[in-house]
Design a protein around this motif. Sequence first.
Motif, short mmCIF file in Angstrom:
data_model
loop_
_atom_site.label_atom_id
_atom_site.label_comp_id
_atom_site.label_asym_id
_atom_site.label_seq_id
_atom_site.Cartn_x
_atom_site.Cartn_y
_atom_site.Cartn_z
N LEU A 1 -50.95 -21.56 25.98
CA LEU A 1 -49.80 -21.01 25.26
C LEU A 1 -49.28 -21.98 24.21
CD1 LEU A 1 -47.96 -19.26 28.21
CD2 LEU A 1 -49.20 -18.17 26.35
N VAL A 2 -49.33 -23.27 24.51
CA VAL A 2 -48.92 -24.27 23.52
C VAL A 2 -49.92 -24.28 22.36
CG1 VAL A 2 -48.64 -26.75 23.09
CG2 VAL A 2 -47.62 -25.71 25.12
N ALA A 3 -51.21 -24.24 22.67
CA ALA A 3 -52.24 -24.24 21.62
C ALA A 3 -52.12 -23.01 20.73
CB ALA A 3 -53.63 -24.31 22.25
N ALA A 4 -51.73 -21.88 21.32
CA ALA A 4 -51.56 -20.64 20.55
C ALA A 4 -50.20 -20.58 19.85
CB ALA A 4 -51.73 -19.43 21.47
N GLU A 5 -49.38 -21.63 20.03
CA GLU A 5 -48.04 -21.74 19.45
C GLU A 5 -47.10 -20.65 19.94
OE1 GLU A 5 -48.46 -22.16 15.20
OE2 GLU A 5 -49.44 -24.11 15.42
N VAL A 6 -47.35 -20.16 21.17
CA VAL A 6 -46.42 -19.23 21.79
C VAL A 6 -45.26 -20.01 22.39
CG1 VAL A 6 -46.16 -17.54 23.67
CG2 VAL A 6 -48.24 -17.55 22.27
N LEU A 7 -45.57 -21.20 22.94
CA LEU A 7 -44.57 -22.12 23.46
C LEU A 7 -44.59 -23.39 22.64
CD1 LEU A 7 -45.15 -21.91 27.33
CD2 LEU A 7 -43.26 -20.92 26.05
N PRO A 8 -43.45 -24.04 22.47
CA PRO A 8 -43.47 -25.34 21.78
C PRO A 8 -44.07 -26.39 22.71
CG PRO A 8 -41.26 -24.84 22.52
CD PRO A 8 -42.10 -23.63 22.82
N GLY A 9 -44.69 -27.38 22.14
CA GLY A 9 -45.24 -28.47 22.93
C GLY A 9 -44.14 -29.38 23.45
N PRO A 10 -44.48 -30.33 24.27
CA PRO A 10 -43.49 -31.27 24.82
C PRO A 10 -42.71 -31.97 23.71
CG PRO A 10 -45.60 -31.54 25.90
CD PRO A 10 -45.82 -30.61 24.75
N GLY A 11 -41.40 -32.09 23.92
CA GLY A 11 -40.55 -32.77 22.94
C GLY A 11 -40.21 -31.93 21.73
#
Length: 78
Positions: free
Chosen positions: A66-76
């Motif tokens: 989900l982070v790689a797909a930019e659905v969720l923001p990454g840490p920080g």
Amino acid sequence: MIDRNTSDHQIFELDLAAHESQRRTEILAALGESWDPVAVLEGEDEAYRLLYSGLDAEQQATYDMLVAAEVLPGPGRA
């Protein structure tokens, strides 16, 4: 406000800049002088870190996808 009539239609223009400025002023007044935007962002980052800590392998893989797909923001980047 400008109101111009033409033969085919009426043009109506409204400048919202003053209203937006007043809205922002009222928001900052409501937040009060003790509001610390840096502390708020740090708190959001900490909450985000806690939310996604302790994931099992499958949950971590889903999170990473989900982070790689930019659905969720990454840490920080909450």
